[in-house]
Design a protein around this motif. Structure first.
Motif, PDB file in Angstrom:
ATOM      1  N   VAL A 183       0.828  -1.204   0.000  1.00 34.04           N
ATOM      2  CA  VAL A 183       0.000   0.000   0.000  1.00 34.04           C
ATOM      3  C   VAL A 183       0.865   1.258   0.000  1.00 34.04           C
ATOM      4  O   VAL A 183       0.716   2.121  -0.864  1.00 34.04           O
ATOM      5  N   ALA A 184       1.772   1.354   0.984  1.00 34.62           N
ATOM      6  CA  ALA A 184       2.603   2.561   1.099  1.00 34.62           C
ATOM      7  C   ALA A 184       3.824   2.258   1.955  1.00 34.62           C
ATOM      8  O   ALA A 184       3.799   1.340   2.773  1.00 34.62           O
ATOM      9  N   VAL A 185       4.866   3.073   1.764  1.00 36.20           N
ATOM     10  CA  VAL A 185       6.091   2.923   2.549  1.00 36.20           C
ATOM     11  C   VAL A 185       6.676   4.305   2.834  1.00 36.20           C
ATOM     12  O   VAL A 185       6.503   5.238   2.046  1.00 36.20           O
ATOM     13  N   ILE A 186       7.359   4.411   3.975  1.00 38.35           N
ATOM     14  CA  ILE A 186       8.015   5.655   4.348  1.00 38.35           C
ATOM     15  C   ILE A 186       9.399   5.327   4.895  1.00 38.35           C
ATOM     16  O   ILE A 186       9.567   4.374   5.657  1.00 38.35           O
ATOM     17  N   SER A 187      10.387   6.102   4.484  1.00 39.35           N
ATOM     18  CA  SER A 187      11.750   5.873   4.945  1.00 39.35           C
ATOM     19  C   SER A 187      11.907   6.262   6.402  1.00 39.35           C
ATOM     20  O   SER A 187      11.041   6.925   6.984  1.00 39.35           O
ATOM     21  N   TRP A 188      13.045   5.893   7.015  1.00 36.73           N
ATOM     22  CA  TRP A 188      13.173   6.054   8.465  1.00 36.73           C
ATOM     23  C   TRP A 188      13.218   7.510   8.892  1.00 36.73           C
ATOM     24  O   TRP A 188      12.789   7.840   9.998  1.00 36.73           O
ATOM     25  N   LEU A 189      13.641   8.408   8.036  1.00 34.73           N
ATOM     26  CA  LEU A 189      13.595   9.829   8.380  1.00 34.73           C
ATOM     27  C   LEU A 189      12.345  10.502   7.824  1.00 34.73           C
ATOM     28  O   LEU A 189      12.120  11.687   8.076  1.00 34.73           O
ATOM     29  N   GLY A 190      11.561   9.761   7.079  1.00 27.97           N
ATOM     30  CA  GLY A 190      10.320  10.317   6.539  1.00 27.97           C
ATOM     31  C   GLY A 190      10.483  11.107   5.263  1.00 27.97           C
ATOM     32  O   GLY A 190       9.511  11.647   4.742  1.00 27.97           O
ATOM     33  N   GLY A 191      11.691  11.148   4.724  1.00 34.02           N
ATOM     34  CA  GLY A 191      11.918  11.963   3.542  1.00 34.02           C
ATOM     35  C   GLY A 191      11.483  11.322   2.245  1.00 34.02           C
ATOM     36  O   GLY A 191      11.323  11.999   1.231  1.00 34.02           O
ATOM     37  N   THR A 192      11.280  10.017   2.276  1.00 34.87           N
ATOM     38  CA  THR A 192      10.890   9.286   1.067  1.00 34.87           C
ATOM     39  C   THR A 192       9.619   8.504   1.338  1.00 34.87           C
ATOM     40  O   THR A 192       9.533   7.781   2.325  1.00 34.87           O
ATOM     41  N   THR A 193       8.632   8.679   0.464  1.00 40.20           N
ATOM     42  CA  THR A 193       7.398   7.900   0.545  1.00 40.20           C
ATOM     43  C   THR A 193       7.073   7.338  -0.830  1.00 40.20           C
ATOM     44  O   THR A 193       7.519   7.879  -1.853  1.00 40.20           O
ATOM     45  N   ALA A 194       6.313   6.278  -0.835  1.00 40.14           N
ATOM     46  CA  ALA A 194       5.859   5.681  -2.093  1.00 40.14           C
ATOM     47  C   ALA A 194       4.521   5.016  -1.851  1.00 40.14           C
ATOM     48  O   ALA A 194       4.230   4.561  -0.731  1.00 40.14           O
ATOM     49  N   TYR A 195       3.701   4.976  -2.903  1.00 39.63           N
ATOM     50  CA  TYR A 195       2.336   4.463  -2.782  1.00 39.63           C
ATOM     51  C   TYR A 195       2.008   3.532  -3.943  1.00 39.63           C
ATOM     52  O   TYR A 195       2.511   3.693  -5.054  1.00 39.63           O
ATOM     53  N   ALA A 196       1.120   2.604  -3.662  1.00 35.30           N
ATOM     54  CA  ALA A 196       0.534   1.813  -4.744  1.00 35.30           C
ATOM     55  C   ALA A 196      -0.326   2.734  -5.596  1.00 35.30           C
ATOM     56  O   ALA A 196      -0.938   3.685  -5.085  1.00 35.30           O
ATOM     57  N   ASP A 197      -0.382   2.456  -6.889  1.00 35.44           N
ATOM     58  CA  ASP A 197      -1.179   3.304  -7.786  1.00 35.44           C
ATOM     59  C   ASP A 197      -2.644   3.375  -7.353  1.00 35.44           C
ATOM     60  O   ASP A 197      -3.298   4.402  -7.527  1.00 35.44           O
ATOM     61  N   SER A 198      -3.138   2.290  -6.783  1.00 35.15           N
ATOM     62  CA  SER A 198      -4.554   2.220  -6.420  1.00 35.15           C
ATOM     63  C   SER A 198      -4.935   3.166  -5.280  1.00 35.15           C
ATOM     64  O   SER A 198      -6.110   3.468  -5.097  1.00 35.15           O
ATOM     65  N   VAL A 199      -3.945   3.629  -4.512  1.00 33.27           N
ATOM     66  CA  VAL A 199      -4.251   4.504  -3.374  1.00 33.27           C
ATOM     67  C   VAL A 199      -3.637   5.894  -3.517  1.00 33.27           C
ATOM     68  O   VAL A 199      -3.892   6.772  -2.677  1.00 33.27           O
ATOM     69  N   LYS A 200      -2.839   6.087  -4.539  1.00 31.06           N
ATOM     70  CA  LYS A 200      -2.144   7.358  -4.727  1.00 31.06           C
ATOM     71  C   LYS A 200      -3.156   8.495  -4.809  1.00 31.06           C
ATOM     72  O   LYS A 200      -4.153   8.410  -5.532  1.00 31.06           O
ATOM     73  N   GLY A 201      -2.905   9.559  -4.059  1.00 34.25           N
ATOM     74  CA  GLY A 201      -3.802  10.705  -4.034  1.00 34.25           C
ATOM     75  C   GLY A 201      -4.932  10.591  -3.020  1.00 34.25           C
ATOM     76  O   GLY A 201      -5.631  11.570  -2.752  1.00 34.25           O
ATOM     77  N   ARG A 202      -5.112   9.407  -2.449  1.00 34.45           N
ATOM     78  CA  ARG A 202      -6.176   9.200  -1.452  1.00 34.45           C
ATOM     79  C   ARG A 202      -5.609   8.860  -0.080  1.00 34.45           C
ATOM     80  O   ARG A 202      -6.216   9.200   0.942  1.00 34.45           O
ATOM     81  N   PHE A 203      -4.469   8.173  -0.039  1.00 30.62           N
ATOM     82  CA  PHE A 203      -3.855   7.748   1.222  1.00 30.62           C
ATOM     83  C   PHE A 203      -2.572   8.545   1.446  1.00 30.62           C
ATOM     84  O   PHE A 203      -1.861   8.884   0.487  1.00 30.62           O
ATOM     85  N   THR A 204      -2.276   8.795   2.731  1.00 30.49           N
ATOM     86  CA  THR A 204      -1.039   9.477   3.092  1.00 30.49           C
ATOM     87  C   THR A 204      -0.377   8.737   4.248  1.00 30.49           C
ATOM     88  O   THR A 204      -1.008   8.516   5.283  1.00 30.49           O
ATOM     89  N   ILE A 205       0.877   8.370   4.051  1.00 27.47           N
ATOM     90  CA  ILE A 205       1.641   7.699   5.104  1.00 27.47           C
ATOM     91  C   ILE A 205       2.519   8.737   5.800  1.00 27.47           C
ATOM     92  O   ILE A 205       3.056   9.649   5.157  1.00 27.47           O
ATOM     93  N   SER A 206       2.648   8.595   7.105  1.00 28.66           N
ATOM     94  CA  SER A 206       3.500   9.507   7.872  1.00 28.66           C
ATOM     95  C   SER A 206       4.018   8.771   9.106  1.00 28.66           C
ATOM     96  O   SER A 206       3.566   7.669   9.410  1.00 28.66           O
ATOM     97  N   ARG A 207       4.953   9.393   9.796  1.00 31.88           N
ATOM     98  CA  ARG A 207       5.497   8.778  11.001  1.00 31.88           C
ATOM     99  C   ARG A 207       5.928   9.862  11.984  1.00 31.88           C
ATOM    100  O   ARG A 207       6.275  10.979  11.583  1.00 31.88           O
ATOM    101  N   ASP A 208       5.922   9.490  13.257  1.00 26.88           N
ATOM    102  CA  ASP A 208       6.401  10.352  14.321  1.00 26.88           C
ATOM    103  C   ASP A 208       7.398   9.534  15.127  1.00 26.88           C
ATOM    104  O   ASP A 208       7.009   8.712  15.967  1.00 26.88           O
TER     105      ASP A 208
END
Length: 122
Positions: free
Chosen positions: A48-73
């Motif tokens: 579905v989605a992935v985020i790098s350990w510092l949060g600077g890189t994200t990627a999404y499956a085409d099916s969710v792009k523009g609708r889902f947002t991944i983040s981390r604290d």
């Protein structure tokens, strides 16, 4: 060692929103890339989605792009998946996963949560 626990799933109508959380234990959380996968009944688990350990890189499956947002604290050892404009085809068990380095492949992930059910009604 990283232990992952997902929360936030539930039943929502099409067009609605949900936010999933994944709480991680382990002092090395902030060095891990974090991802979300999902598995619908009778289907394989998919990225579905992935985020790098510092949060600077994200990627999404085409099916969710523009609708889902991944983040981390990293201060809270938690990652999130904000899901908007949900569709019935988003219905699945959603899993949190962790590894060192980003990947879209389930086989590459070392740690998994137990999953949380998301059901979208039409």
């Amino acid at each position: 060692q990283v232990r992952l626990v997902e929360t936030g799933g539930g039943l929502v109508q099409a067009g609605g929103s949900l936010r999933l959380s994944c709480a991680a234990s382990g002092r090395t959380f902030r060095t891990y890339s974090m991802a979300w996968f999902r598995q619908a009944p009778g289907k394989e688990r998919e990225f579905v989605a992935v985020i790098s350990w510092l949060g600077g890189t994200t990627a999404y499956a085409d099916s969710v792009k523009g609708r889902f947002t991944i983040s981390r604290d990293n201060a809270k050892n938690t990652q999130y998946l904000q899901m908007s404009n949900l569709k019935p085809e988003d219905t699945a068990v959603y899993y949190c996963a962790a590894r060192q380095g980003t990947s879209h492949s389930t086989a590459d992930y070392d740690y998994w949560g137990q999953g949380t059910q998301v059901t979208v009604s039409s």
